[in-house]
Write a protein that holds these residues in place. Structure first.
Motif, PDB file in Angstrom:
ATOM      1  N   ALA A 191      -6.293  -2.645   1.162  1.00 11.27           N
ATOM      2  CA  ALA A 191      -6.413  -1.919   2.428  1.00 11.27           C
ATOM      3  C   ALA A 191      -7.106  -2.773   3.477  1.00 11.27           C
ATOM      4  CB  ALA A 191      -7.178  -0.618   2.205  1.00 11.27           C
ATOM      5  N   VAL A 192      -8.148  -3.509   3.061  1.00 13.85           N
ATOM      6  CA  VAL A 192      -8.849  -4.405   3.989  1.00 13.85           C
ATOM      7  C   VAL A 192      -7.922  -5.525   4.442  1.00 13.85           C
ATOM      8  CG1 VAL A 192     -10.744  -6.033   4.250  1.00 13.85           C
ATOM      9  CG2 VAL A 192     -11.107  -3.888   3.004  1.00 13.85           C
TER      10      VAL A 192
ATOM     11  N   SER B 207      -5.424  -4.267   6.980  1.00 17.03           N
ATOM     12  CA  SER B 207      -6.016  -4.074   8.311  1.00 17.03           C
ATOM     13  C   SER B 207      -6.165  -5.397   9.041  1.00 17.03           C
ATOM     14  CB  SER B 207      -7.384  -3.389   8.180  1.00 17.03           C
ATOM     15  OG  SER B 207      -7.272  -2.109   7.610  1.00 17.03           O
TER      16      SER B 207
ATOM     17  N   SER C 178      -7.261  -5.001  -6.009  1.00 15.60           N
ATOM     18  CA  SER C 178      -7.552  -3.568  -6.011  1.00 15.60           C
ATOM     19  C   SER C 178      -7.002  -2.919  -4.745  1.00 15.60           C
ATOM     20  CB  SER C 178      -9.059  -3.339  -6.100  1.00 15.60           C
ATOM     21  OG  SER C 178      -9.696  -3.790  -4.921  1.00 15.60           O
ATOM     22  N   TYR C 179      -6.797  -1.606  -4.806  1.00 17.97           N
ATOM     23  CA  TYR C 179      -6.243  -0.879  -3.668  1.00 17.97           C
ATOM     24  C   TYR C 179      -7.169  -0.989  -2.455  1.00 17.97           C
ATOM     25  CZ  TYR C 179      -4.136   2.842  -0.904  1.00 17.97           C
ATOM     26  OH  TYR C 179      -3.520   3.550   0.091  1.00 17.97           O
ATOM     27  N   GLU C 180      -8.476  -0.918  -2.667  1.00 16.69           N
ATOM     28  CA  GLU C 180      -9.438  -1.005  -1.575  1.00 16.69           C
ATOM     29  C   GLU C 180      -9.368  -2.375  -0.893  1.00 16.69           C
ATOM     30  OE1 GLU C 180     -10.055   0.082  -4.569  1.00 16.69           O
ATOM     31  OE2 GLU C 180     -10.352   2.233  -4.145  1.00 16.69           O
ATOM     32  N   THR C 181      -9.290  -3.434  -1.723  1.00 15.28           N
ATOM     33  CA  THR C 181      -9.177  -4.786  -1.167  1.00 15.28           C
ATOM     34  C   THR C 181      -7.869  -4.958  -0.393  1.00 15.28           C
ATOM     35  OG1 THR C 181     -10.478  -5.687  -2.996  1.00 15.28           O
ATOM     36  CG2 THR C 181      -9.168  -7.249  -1.702  1.00 15.28           C
TER      37      THR C 181
ATOM     38  N   GLU D 273       0.966   4.176  -2.832  1.00 11.00           N
ATOM     39  CA  GLU D 273       0.705   5.583  -2.524  1.00 11.00           C
ATOM     40  C   GLU D 273       1.784   6.503  -3.072  1.00 11.00           C
ATOM     41  OE1 GLU D 273       0.247   5.796   1.667  1.00 11.00           O
ATOM     42  OE2 GLU D 273      -1.776   4.917   1.679  1.00 11.00           O
TER      43      GLU D 273
ATOM     44  N   MET E  56       0.833  -1.214   0.000  1.00  7.66           N
ATOM     45  CA  MET E  56       0.000   0.000   0.000  1.00  7.66           C
ATOM     46  C   MET E  56       0.864   1.259   0.000  1.00  7.66           C
ATOM     47  SD  MET E  56      -3.150  -0.769   2.603  1.00  7.66           S
ATOM     48  CE  MET E  56      -3.662   0.951   2.448  1.00  7.66           C
TER      49      MET E  56
END
Length: 304
Positions: free
Chosen positions: A219-220, A223, A214-217, A204, A200
């Motif tokens: 990020a999850v 976390s 994907s970037y959203e996936t 960035e 990530m």
């Protein structure tokens, strides 16, 4: 009644305790179990009363103490309560550490909190069938702290013995303690679970590469990996590091004693040589982490 605890009843010769029904001769002050006194029918020192005899506590009578946590009785210089496993002396209850072993439990943090006296280095008895003196020789300067942890485990029946340095710096802690396999495993786990966050960060800063998801996936996933890593560090490494170190030490001590069977002096020398922490590993890893941090900061500045 406190003054009579540990003294032998003149009739049955058994020690008196705070839970016993104790009666005292009104003439000389000798203490008895009530049942023993009633059975005897009179003081055994009755023939001395006319001469002014006065009973005094024998100097050899062990003094009875009470555990400050559960109230269980103990005599002598025991370090830990046999019932609840709590330290039995005030200096230990204050959480004192030796100059070589601090509250972080691993890297020799000294006495940063102004702690009281050090843990007593009691080398009597055995742990896991191994003389405590062998444990002390193998562990090194931090032996009092770890022996305290191991004996508390035996007294309570629990394997938990939280070590802060293992919770925050597991790979460094285990390698510093010469637990090579677990140290490498902890390092690999840290690397894998930190990988999504690293990807990530690269994304960035627009470093060109193809994201696996994907970037959203991502990020999850990052976390979830962060939470998992925290659980492994604090619940796994932090809470059970002392138990893992105990198993490691027991295995190594037995191996060394088998190798030097029949030569106690050579065995003790080899325990000192092979045991203890690896300061070289600690220095190398700290330098590596420092250089990695500086390199990351430099690259971040280049990309901004």
């Amino acid at each position: 009644m406190q003054n009579y605890e540990g003294c032998n009843c003149p009739v049955c010769k058994k020690p008196l305790s705070s839970s016993d029904d104790i009666v005292v001769c009104p003439e000389c002050g000798a203490p008895y179990h009530r049942a023993c006194y009633e059975k005897q029918g009179a003081c055994v020192y009755e023939h001395l009363h006319s001469s002014g005899f006065e009973w005094k506590r024998p100097s050899t009578a062990p003094k009875i103490h009470h555990c400050p946590s559960c109230g269980a009785e103990y005599t002598g210089d025991q370090l830990f309560c046999e019932k609840c496993g709590s330290p039995l002396h005030a200096e230990e209850r204050r959480g004192g550490f030796s100059s070589a072993e601090g509250p972080l439990g691993g890297f020799g943090a000294g006495q940063p909190f102004g702690a009281g006296a050090a843990f007593a280095a009691d080398t009597r008895g055995e742990i896991d069938g191994i003389p405590v003196s062998d444990w002390a020789a193998y562990i090194g300067p931090s032996a009092p702290y770890y022996i305290y942890q191991f004996r508390r485990m035996d007294a309570t029946g629990h394997k938990v013995g939280f070590i802060f340095s293992a919770a925050f710096f597991a790979p460094i802690y285990f390698l510093y303690r010469k637990m090579w396999g677990i140290g490498i495993l902890a390092g690999v786990i840290n690397l894998l679970l930190n990988l999504p966050a690293a990807l990530m960060m690269l994304a960035e800063f627009n470093i060109f590469f193809v994201l696996p998801v994907s970037y959203e996936t991502l990020a999850v996933i990052a976390s979830v990996c962060s939470l998992l890593l925290s659980a492994i560090q604090f619940v796994g490494w932090g809470m059970f590091a002392a138990w893992l170190y105990r198993r490691h030490c027991a295995k190594q001590i037995r191996r060394i004693r088998e190798k030097t069977d029949g030569d106690p002096a050579a065995g003790a020398a080899l325990l000192h040589k092979k045991g203890g922490p690896s300061k070289v590993v600690l220095i190398v890893l700290l330098v590596f982490y420092l250089l990695s941090t500086l390199l990351t900061a430099y690259l971040t500045g280049m990309l901004l």
